[in-house]
Enzyme design. Structure first.
Site, mmCIF file in Angstrom:
data_model
loop_
_atom_site.group_PDB
_atom_site.id
_atom_site.type_symbol
_atom_site.label_atom_id
_atom_site.label_comp_id
_atom_site.label_asym_id
_atom_site.label_seq_id
_atom_site.Cartn_x
_atom_site.Cartn_y
_atom_site.Cartn_z
ATOM 1 N N SER A 140 0.856 -1.195 0.000
ATOM 2 C CA SER A 140 0.000 0.000 0.000
ATOM 3 C C SER A 140 0.889 1.241 0.000
ATOM 4 O O SER A 140 2.071 1.161 0.385
ATOM 5 C CB SER A 140 -0.844 -0.001 1.276
ATOM 6 O OG SER A 140 -1.487 1.233 1.478
ATOM 7 N N TYR A 153 -2.028 -0.734 10.298
ATOM 8 C CA TYR A 153 -2.107 -1.052 8.867
ATOM 9 C C TYR A 153 -0.819 -0.606 8.179
ATOM 10 O O TYR A 153 -0.228 -1.357 7.398
ATOM 11 C CB TYR A 153 -3.336 -0.372 8.253
ATOM 12 C CG TYR A 153 -3.535 -0.690 6.782
ATOM 13 C CD1 TYR A 153 -4.036 -1.927 6.376
ATOM 14 C CD2 TYR A 153 -3.231 0.242 5.792
ATOM 15 C CE1 TYR A 153 -4.220 -2.221 5.029
ATOM 16 C CE2 TYR A 153 -3.407 -0.044 4.447
ATOM 17 C CZ TYR A 153 -3.910 -1.276 4.074
ATOM 18 O OH TYR A 153 -4.077 -1.562 2.741
HETATM 19 N N1 LIG Z 1 -8.719 -0.801 -1.702
HETATM 20 C C1 LIG Z 1 -7.743 0.008 -1.337
HETATM 21 O O1 LIG Z 1 -7.937 1.231 -1.233
HETATM 22 C C2 LIG Z 1 -6.368 -0.543 -1.075
HETATM 23 C C3 LIG Z 1 -5.307 0.366 -1.016
HETATM 24 C C4 LIG Z 1 -4.024 -0.098 -0.785
HETATM 25 C C5 LIG Z 1 -3.805 -1.453 -0.597
HETATM 26 N N2 LIG Z 1 -4.861 -2.315 -0.641
HETATM 27 C C6 LIG Z 1 -4.559 -3.723 -0.420
HETATM 28 O O2 LIG Z 1 -4.977 -4.472 -1.539
HETATM 29 C C7 LIG Z 1 -5.349 -5.789 -1.117
HETATM 30 C C8 LIG Z 1 -6.739 -6.088 -1.648
HETATM 31 O O3 LIG Z 1 -7.650 -5.143 -1.066
HETATM 32 P P1 LIG Z 1 -9.107 -4.894 -1.644
HETATM 33 O O4 LIG Z 1 -9.351 -3.442 -1.540
HETATM 34 O O5 LIG Z 1 -9.268 -5.584 -2.941
HETATM 35 O O6 LIG Z 1 -9.958 -5.603 -0.488
HETATM 36 P P2 LIG Z 1 -11.322 -6.442 -0.517
HETATM 37 O O7 LIG Z 1 -12.167 -6.075 -1.656
HETATM 38 O O8 LIG Z 1 -11.870 -6.339 0.870
HETATM 39 O O9 LIG Z 1 -10.780 -7.932 -0.740
HETATM 40 C C9 LIG Z 1 -10.003 -8.547 0.234
HETATM 41 C C10 LIG Z 1 -9.841 -10.001 -0.145
HETATM 42 O O10 LIG Z 1 -8.995 -10.631 0.825
HETATM 43 C C11 LIG Z 1 -9.634 -11.803 1.306
HETATM 44 N N3 LIG Z 1 -9.174 -12.046 2.662
HETATM 45 C C12 LIG Z 1 -9.228 -11.228 3.755
HETATM 46 N N4 LIG Z 1 -8.733 -11.844 4.829
HETATM 47 C C13 LIG Z 1 -8.345 -13.083 4.419
HETATM 48 C C14 LIG Z 1 -7.766 -14.207 5.067
HETATM 49 N N5 LIG Z 1 -7.475 -14.204 6.386
HETATM 50 N N6 LIG Z 1 -7.503 -15.315 4.330
HETATM 51 C C15 LIG Z 1 -7.781 -15.342 3.002
HETATM 52 N N7 LIG Z 1 -8.341 -14.322 2.344
HETATM 53 C C16 LIG Z 1 -8.619 -13.212 3.050
HETATM 54 C C17 LIG Z 1 -11.129 -11.486 1.200
HETATM 55 O O11 LIG Z 1 -11.940 -12.653 1.161
HETATM 56 P P3 LIG Z 1 -12.602 -13.282 2.511
HETATM 57 O O12 LIG Z 1 -13.023 -12.115 3.368
HETATM 58 O O13 LIG Z 1 -13.742 -14.114 2.019
HETATM 59 O O14 LIG Z 1 -11.540 -14.087 3.141
HETATM 60 C C18 LIG Z 1 -11.142 -10.779 -0.147
HETATM 61 O O15 LIG Z 1 -11.099 -11.732 -1.196
HETATM 62 C C19 LIG Z 1 -5.246 -5.793 0.402
HETATM 63 O O16 LIG Z 1 -4.016 -6.349 0.782
HETATM 64 C C20 LIG Z 1 -5.288 -4.324 0.769
HETATM 65 O O17 LIG Z 1 -4.638 -4.057 1.977
HETATM 66 C C21 LIG Z 1 -6.113 -1.898 -0.877
#
Ligand SMILES: NC(=O)c1ccc[n+]([C@@H]2O[C@H](COP(=O)([O-])OP(=O)(O)OC[C@H]3O[C@@H](n4cnc5c(N)ncnc54)[C@H](OP(=O)(O)O)[C@@H]3O)[C@@H](O)[C@H]2O)c1
Length: 250
Positions: A140, A153
């Site tokens: 991130s 985080y």
């Molecule tokens: N969106 C943003 O603004 C943003 C910015 C910077 C970085 N990121 C990073 O990008 C990545 C994806 O984020 P996103 O925004 O796409 O989030 P999201 O839509 O909430 O998706 C998160 C995914 O991770 C899975 N997950 C969570 N905990 C888990 C666990 N213990 N074991 C296996 N799977 C797990 C969830 O499925 P289940 O809940 O069913 O397990 C879901 O498939 C993350 O690492 C996040 O920190 C996001």
């Protein structure tokens, strides 16, 4: 349609059932890869499979997995049982809470998923990783510079950045390890963040902070993930790549 050269490659994506991971799964499938998506919720997994197959017409495999469990991670790799060319560690969780309010449970929740989960899944995948394969960790902007109100985080993502560089050294020249650092992206994670802020801030407020005057789209991050994973991108390892509308350039 972009051609990343991933046709026939086996691609494993933790967090492939939602948001950035799901968008990456779509692009890899469209490129002709065999894609395995992981996540805890079987319902979310089934919905993602349905959506991906409807969008791409390609077969995709969902495997239930909690990345905080070493046993789950090993079971996933056993059930795949063949060479893995690309591993994307996208599973992640977010928590907005200042230091004075943090608990040990918060620490476990964030660090176990974002850091330990990345370590455990990578560890389980290594014996199957194809020589010349590629690992992409999703950190991130919060792992590069400080962010307000989310110290745990930030710490978890800073650790993923450091882990990426260390693994790039240990596994070169066999495996490339890189890290993609998105800033705010419109996904279910971000929608929940906005909801939890109880109107404290809006997507428009977020957009104001960006030189590009908007937040990101999941497919924009997915494009970078596929480009980094691409066999054409064979000289990149240990790199930390911001995809953030200019946020960390400030
Ligand atoms: N969106 C943003 O603004 C943003 C910015 C910077 C970085 N990121 C990073 O990008 C990545 C994806 O984020 P996103 O925004 O796409 O989030 P999201 O839509 O909430 O998706 C998160 C995914 O991770 C899975 N997950 C969570 N905990 C888990 C666990 N213990 N074991 C296996 N799977 C797990 C969830 O499925 P289940 O809940 O069913 O397990 C879901 O498939 C993350 O690492 C996040 O920190 C996001």
């Amino acid at each position: 349609m972009m051609n990343y050269g991933c046709e026939g490659l086996n691609v494993v994506i933790s967090g492939g059932t939602s948001g950035i991971g799901l968008a990456a799964a779509e692009k890899f499938l469209a490129d002709g890869a065999n894609v395995y998506i992981l996540g805890r919720s079987v319902l979310r997994g089934a919905m993602a499979v349905q959506k991906l197959q409807a969008m791409t017409g390609e077969k995709v495999f969902y495997i239930p997995c909690d990345v905080t469990s070493a046993e789950d991670c090993r079971r996933v790799m056993q059930s795949i049982g063949e060479s893995i060319h690309v591993l994307v560690n996208a599973a992640g969780v977010y928590l907005e809470r200042r230091l004075e309010n943090l608990t040990e449970e918060d620490f476990s929740y964030i660090i176990d998923t974002n850091l330990k989960g990345t370590m455990l899944l990578t560890q389980a995948a290594l014996p199957l990783m194809y020589e010349g394969g590629s690992i992409i960790n999703i950190a991130s902007d919060a792992g590069i510079s400080g962010n307000y109100g989310c110290p745990l985080y930030c710490a978890s993502k800073g650790a993923v950045v450091a882990l990426t560089k260390a693994l790039a050294l240990d596994y070169a020249p066999r495996i490339r390890v890189n890290c993609v650092c998105p800033a705010d992206v419109d996904t279910p994670l971000l929608r929940k963040q906005l909801e939890d802020s109880n109107g404290g801030y809006t997507m428009a407020d977020m957009a104001d902070a960006y030189p590009l005057q908007r937040i990101g789209r999941a497919e924009e991050i997915a494009h970078v993930i596929c480009s980094v994973a691409s066999p054409h991108n064979s000289f990149m390892t240990g790199s930390v790549i911001p995809v953030d509308g200019g946020l960390t350039a400030k």
